[in-house]
Design a protein around this motif. Structure first.
Motif, PDB file in Angstrom:
ATOM      1  N   ASP A 111       0.833  -1.197   0.000  1.00 43.42           N
ATOM      2  CA  ASP A 111       0.000   0.000   0.000  1.00 43.42           C
ATOM      3  C   ASP A 111       0.871   1.251   0.000  1.00 43.42           C
ATOM      4  OD1 ASP A 111       0.909   0.264   2.604  1.00 43.42           O
ATOM      5  OD2 ASP A 111      -1.076   0.223   3.534  1.00 43.42           O
ATOM      6  N   ARG A 112       0.251   2.413   0.049  1.00 46.28           N
ATOM      7  CA  ARG A 112       0.981   3.682  -0.082  1.00 46.28           C
ATOM      8  C   ARG A 112       2.037   3.833   1.010  1.00 46.28           C
ATOM      9  NH1 ARG A 112      -0.073   8.700  -2.566  1.00 46.28           N
ATOM     10  NH2 ARG A 112       0.750  10.511  -1.460  1.00 46.28           N
ATOM     11  N   THR A 113       1.668   3.494   2.249  1.00 44.82           N
ATOM     12  CA  THR A 113       2.630   3.604   3.351  1.00 44.82           C
ATOM     13  C   THR A 113       3.811   2.673   3.127  1.00 44.82           C
ATOM     14  OG1 THR A 113       0.859   4.172   4.896  1.00 44.82           O
ATOM     15  CG2 THR A 113       2.929   3.421   5.844  1.00 44.82           C
ATOM     16  N   GLY A 114       3.533   1.432   2.757  1.00 47.24           N
ATOM     17  CA  GLY A 114       4.609   0.473   2.524  1.00 47.24           C
ATOM     18  C   GLY A 114       5.516   0.905   1.386  1.00 47.24           C
ATOM     19  N   LEU A 115       4.911   1.464   0.329  1.00 48.30           N
ATOM     20  CA  LEU A 115       5.693   1.938  -0.814  1.00 48.30           C
ATOM     21  C   LEU A 115       6.630   3.075  -0.406  1.00 48.30           C
ATOM     22  CD1 LEU A 115       6.414   2.262  -3.806  1.00 48.30           C
ATOM     23  CD2 LEU A 115       4.310   3.587  -4.102  1.00 48.30           C
ATOM     24  N   ILE A 116       6.091   4.066   0.309  1.00 47.91           N
ATOM     25  CA  ILE A 116       6.923   5.205   0.724  1.00 47.91           C
ATOM     26  C   ILE A 116       8.028   4.743   1.669  1.00 47.91           C
ATOM     27  CG2 ILE A 116       6.906   7.414   1.967  1.00 47.91           C
ATOM     28  CD1 ILE A 116       4.116   7.902   0.858  1.00 47.91           C
ATOM     29  N   LEU A 117       7.708   3.787   2.532  1.00 45.83           N
ATOM     30  CA  LEU A 117       8.737   3.245   3.428  1.00 45.83           C
ATOM     31  C   LEU A 117       9.866   2.590   2.635  1.00 45.83           C
ATOM     32  CD1 LEU A 117       6.687   1.710   6.374  1.00 45.83           C
ATOM     33  CD2 LEU A 117       8.540   3.371   6.593  1.00 45.83           C
ATOM     34  N   GLU A 118       9.506   1.840   1.592  1.00 48.26           N
ATOM     35  CA  GLU A 118      10.520   1.189   0.757  1.00 48.26           C
ATOM     36  C   GLU A 118      11.432   2.244   0.104  1.00 48.26           C
ATOM     37  OE1 GLU A 118      11.342  -1.896   0.172  1.00 48.26           O
ATOM     38  OE2 GLU A 118       9.728  -3.010   1.137  1.00 48.26           O
ATOM     39  N   ILE A 119      10.821   3.330  -0.392  1.00 49.33           N
ATOM     40  CA  ILE A 119      11.603   4.393  -1.022  1.00 49.33           C
ATOM     41  C   ILE A 119      12.506   5.069   0.012  1.00 49.33           C
ATOM     42  CG2 ILE A 119      11.469   6.613  -2.220  1.00 49.33           C
ATOM     43  CD1 ILE A 119       8.726   5.651  -3.320  1.00 49.33           C
ATOM     44  N   PHE A 120      11.935   5.351   1.177  1.00 47.13           N
ATOM     45  CA  PHE A 120      12.722   6.005   2.227  1.00 47.13           C
ATOM     46  C   PHE A 120      13.911   5.129   2.628  1.00 47.13           C
ATOM     47  CE2 PHE A 120       9.936   9.382   4.456  1.00 47.13           C
ATOM     48  CZ  PHE A 120       9.594   9.922   3.233  1.00 47.13           C
ATOM     49  N   ALA A 121      13.662   3.825   2.726  1.00 49.62           N
ATOM     50  CA  ALA A 121      14.736   2.911   3.118  1.00 49.62           C
ATOM     51  C   ALA A 121      15.868   2.933   2.098  1.00 49.62           C
ATOM     52  CB  ALA A 121      14.190   1.496   3.289  1.00 49.62           C
ATOM     53  N   ASP A 122      15.518   3.075   0.828  1.00 47.61           N
ATOM     54  CA  ASP A 122      16.529   3.097  -0.228  1.00 47.61           C
ATOM     55  C   ASP A 122      17.275   4.428  -0.267  1.00 47.61           C
ATOM     56  OD1 ASP A 122      17.697   1.931  -2.769  1.00 47.61           O
ATOM     57  OD2 ASP A 122      16.795   3.756  -3.576  1.00 47.61           O
ATOM     58  N   ARG A 123      16.590   5.526   0.089  1.00 47.27           N
ATOM     59  CA  ARG A 123      17.188   6.856  -0.065  1.00 47.27           C
ATOM     60  C   ARG A 123      17.943   7.355   1.163  1.00 47.27           C
ATOM     61  NH1 ARG A 123      15.871   5.821  -4.472  1.00 47.27           N
ATOM     62  NH2 ARG A 123      14.449   6.890  -5.889  1.00 47.27           N
ATOM     63  N   ALA A 124      17.545   6.902   2.355  1.00 40.13           N
ATOM     64  CA  ALA A 124      18.149   7.437   3.582  1.00 40.13           C
ATOM     65  C   ALA A 124      19.657   7.214   3.587  1.00 40.13           C
ATOM     66  CB  ALA A 124      17.509   6.784   4.807  1.00 40.13           C
ATOM     67  N   ARG A 125      20.405   8.231   3.959  1.00 35.18           N
ATOM     68  CA  ARG A 125      21.865   8.152   3.931  1.00 35.18           C
ATOM     69  C   ARG A 125      22.502   8.352   5.306  1.00 35.18           C
ATOM     70  NH1 ARG A 125      20.775   5.880   0.235  1.00 35.18           N
ATOM     71  NH2 ARG A 125      21.187   6.225  -1.974  1.00 35.18           N
ATOM     72  N   THR A 126      21.992   9.300   6.092  1.00 30.91           N
ATOM     73  CA  THR A 126      22.616   9.556   7.393  1.00 30.91           C
ATOM     74  C   THR A 126      22.178   8.503   8.398  1.00 30.91           C
ATOM     75  OG1 THR A 126      20.825  10.958   8.233  1.00 30.91           O
ATOM     76  CG2 THR A 126      22.559  12.046   6.943  1.00 30.91           C
ATOM     77  N   ARG A 127      22.931   8.385   9.474  1.00 32.18           N
ATOM     78  CA  ARG A 127      22.599   7.420  10.529  1.00 32.18           C
ATOM     79  C   ARG A 127      21.207   7.699  11.089  1.00 32.18           C
ATOM     80  NH1 ARG A 127      22.466   2.541  12.364  1.00 32.18           N
ATOM     81  NH2 ARG A 127      22.693   2.297  14.599  1.00 32.18           N
ATOM     82  N   GLU A 128      20.898   8.959  11.288  1.00 27.53           N
ATOM     83  CA  GLU A 128      19.590   9.312  11.826  1.00 27.53           C
ATOM     84  C   GLU A 128      18.482   8.928  10.852  1.00 27.53           C
ATOM     85  OE1 GLU A 128      17.107  13.155  13.527  1.00 27.53           O
ATOM     86  OE2 GLU A 128      18.993  13.452  12.459  1.00 27.53           O
ATOM     87  N   GLY A 129      18.696   9.208   9.570  1.00 28.19           N
ATOM     88  CA  GLY A 129      17.695   8.865   8.574  1.00 28.19           C
ATOM     89  C   GLY A 129      17.417   7.376   8.531  1.00 28.19           C
ATOM     90  N   VAL A 130      18.489   6.563   8.579  1.00 24.94           N
ATOM     91  CA  VAL A 130      18.342   5.106   8.553  1.00 24.94           C
ATOM     92  C   VAL A 130      17.550   4.633   9.772  1.00 24.94           C
ATOM     93  CG1 VAL A 130      19.597   2.926   8.725  1.00 24.94           C
ATOM     94  CG2 VAL A 130      20.418   4.707   7.167  1.00 24.94           C
TER      95      VAL A 130
END
Length: 432
Positions: A111-130
């Motif tokens: 769903d939309r939440t799961g999709l955005i989470l997948e994108i965020f997981a791929d894009r996050a770079r800093t320790r805090e973001g991860v």
């Protein structure tokens, strides 16, 4: 020798569905535009090939399977014809609906939440973001624990003869997730404390913070790169930037600022992500000036602006904070419309029409930023003459870097420097 026939894994074939629900509260977008944005979201997911997309009208969503039986069969035929392996549904899907749809269509559902989470997981770079992505993903995963099969009823932790039935598998999984979330929150607290120390050290500089905000793909990172000379990832892709990037830059008038590029906002951002990324967006809360970047060429630029305003409000941004609205991507418009926009921004206070891609309008924008900061900070400047020994090279360099030096001449044993500075700059100099 490596096998020459080894090839990369084929992309996952994905079909995008936007449920167009009658009377959906707060849904200000047309179904076609919402579907277009959903496809753009899906294209931002690595390893996915979009093989089809459709907006599906829904009068009364089914609690068990979202779609009616007839629509379910119709979509099953479309998905089979497209050979889809993954279906991305642009909206919330309950755990029960997800399970039933996966069974009916024999595909993976996101769903939309799961999709955005997948994108965020791929894009996050800093320790805090991860860490923030992991925390949000666990919160989401916790809601997905449903009794899909009877074997989840099996007991663990004893025979159940004494002290009740013990814990079910679902309860054990939920407890494991809760423990992992607690560990992540502790790690995140440590990272946030480190950032707090960094902010405290920046406050001693101190330069005003100017934060770029806007709907995702509005051109914030392109503008950031133009103004700073940095090389932040700037692609025509939703959520290209996830972690805030900060650079100190000097404006043409001499004032130095810290410019912050932030994650793009989006309509119906899942609540788990707003909460998880609050710390990332703290730079916005602390900003002296906010630059709201709009894609003025987008057909729904007004709706996008309204979404950004709602999220800023939900984050607790003071409505009195100074804000400049940047009408970006004027290069994508006809010359006549560009001229009309320029006339409009001349008449409208707090608006600048620019093209971050070509650089058009950026000189005027920087002047507007300087003027806004002068009003916001209301910092009177005072002229003063300083004498620095030759050994005080670091302090002399700071003065030049801060842009407060009006004149300088060599003197016996050092330099005589005439400065024009604010009380805040004077205090920062004395703290060196």
């Amino acid at each position: 020798m490596a096998d020459a026939h080894v090839t990369e894994r084929a992309p996952t074939r994905a079909f995008v569905i936007h449920p167009d629900i009658d009377g959906a509260g707060g849904n200000r977008r047309a179904a076609e535009s919402a579907l277009e944005e959903a496809v753009a979201l899906a294209e931002a997911l690595p390893g996915v090939e979009i093989v089809g997309a459709q907006a599906v009208r829904l009068r009364n969503p089914s609690p068990g399977q979202l779609f009616s039986a007839g629509k379910l069969d119709e979509m099953a035929g479309l998905l089979a014809a497209a050979e889809a392996e993954l279906v991305l549904i642009d909206g919330p899907v309950t755990p029960v609906q997800q399970r039933n749809l996966e069974k009916a269509w024999e595909v993976k559902i996101l769903d939309r939440t799961g999709l955005i989470l997948e994108i965020f997981a791929d894009r996050a770079r800093t320790r805090e973001g991860v860490l923030q992505v992991e925390l949000a993903a666990l919160s989401y995963q916790r809601t997905r624990l449903v009794r899909a099969w009877t074997h989840l009823e099996r007991q663990r932790g004893g025979l159940g003869f004494v002290g009740g039935p013990g814990e079910t598998q679902i309860e054990a999984d939920r407890r494991a997730i809760d423990e992992q979330m607690t560990r992540l929150r502790r790690q995140l607290e440590r990272v946030v404390k480190t950032r707090t120390l960094h902010r405290a050290s920046r406050a001693k500089v101190p330069y005003p913070i100017v934060a770029l905000v806007g709907y995702t793909n509005a051109g914030k990172s392109t503008l950031f790169n133009r103004l700073t000379g940095a090389e932040v990832l700037a692609k025509d892709m939703l959520f290209a930037t996830l972690d805030p990037t900060m650079r100190a830059i000097r404006l043409p008038g001499g004032r130095q600022i810290i410019l912050s590029d932030t994650v793009g906002f989006i309509s119906e951002l899942p609540t788990e992500l707003v909460a998880a990324f609050r710390a990332t967006l703290e730079e916005v809360l602390e900003a002296d000036l906010i630059l709201h970047v709009r894609d003025i060429s987008h057909p729904e630029t007004e709706e996008q602006a309204a979404d950004v305003a709602e999220i800023l409000e939900s984050l607790g941004v003071d409505e009195d904070v100074a804000l400049i609205e940047i009408w970006n991507k004027i290069d994508a418009l006809s010359p006549a419309i560009q001229q009309a926009l320029r006339r409009a921004d001349e008449r409208t206070e707090g608006v600048q029409a620019v093209s971050a891609l070509t650089g058009d309008g950026l000189d005027a924008l920087q002047g507007a930023i300087e003027s806004a900061l002068e009003q916001v900070l209301d910092e009177p400047r005072a002229a003063e003459e300083l004498r620095l020994d030759f050994s005080e090279g670091r302090r002399r360099a700071w003065l030049h870097e801060a842009g407060v030096v009006e004149a300088e001449e060599a003197a016996e044993g050092g330099h005589v420097i005439r400065v024009n500075w604010t009380a805040r700059q004077r205090a920062a100099f004395e703290a060196l």
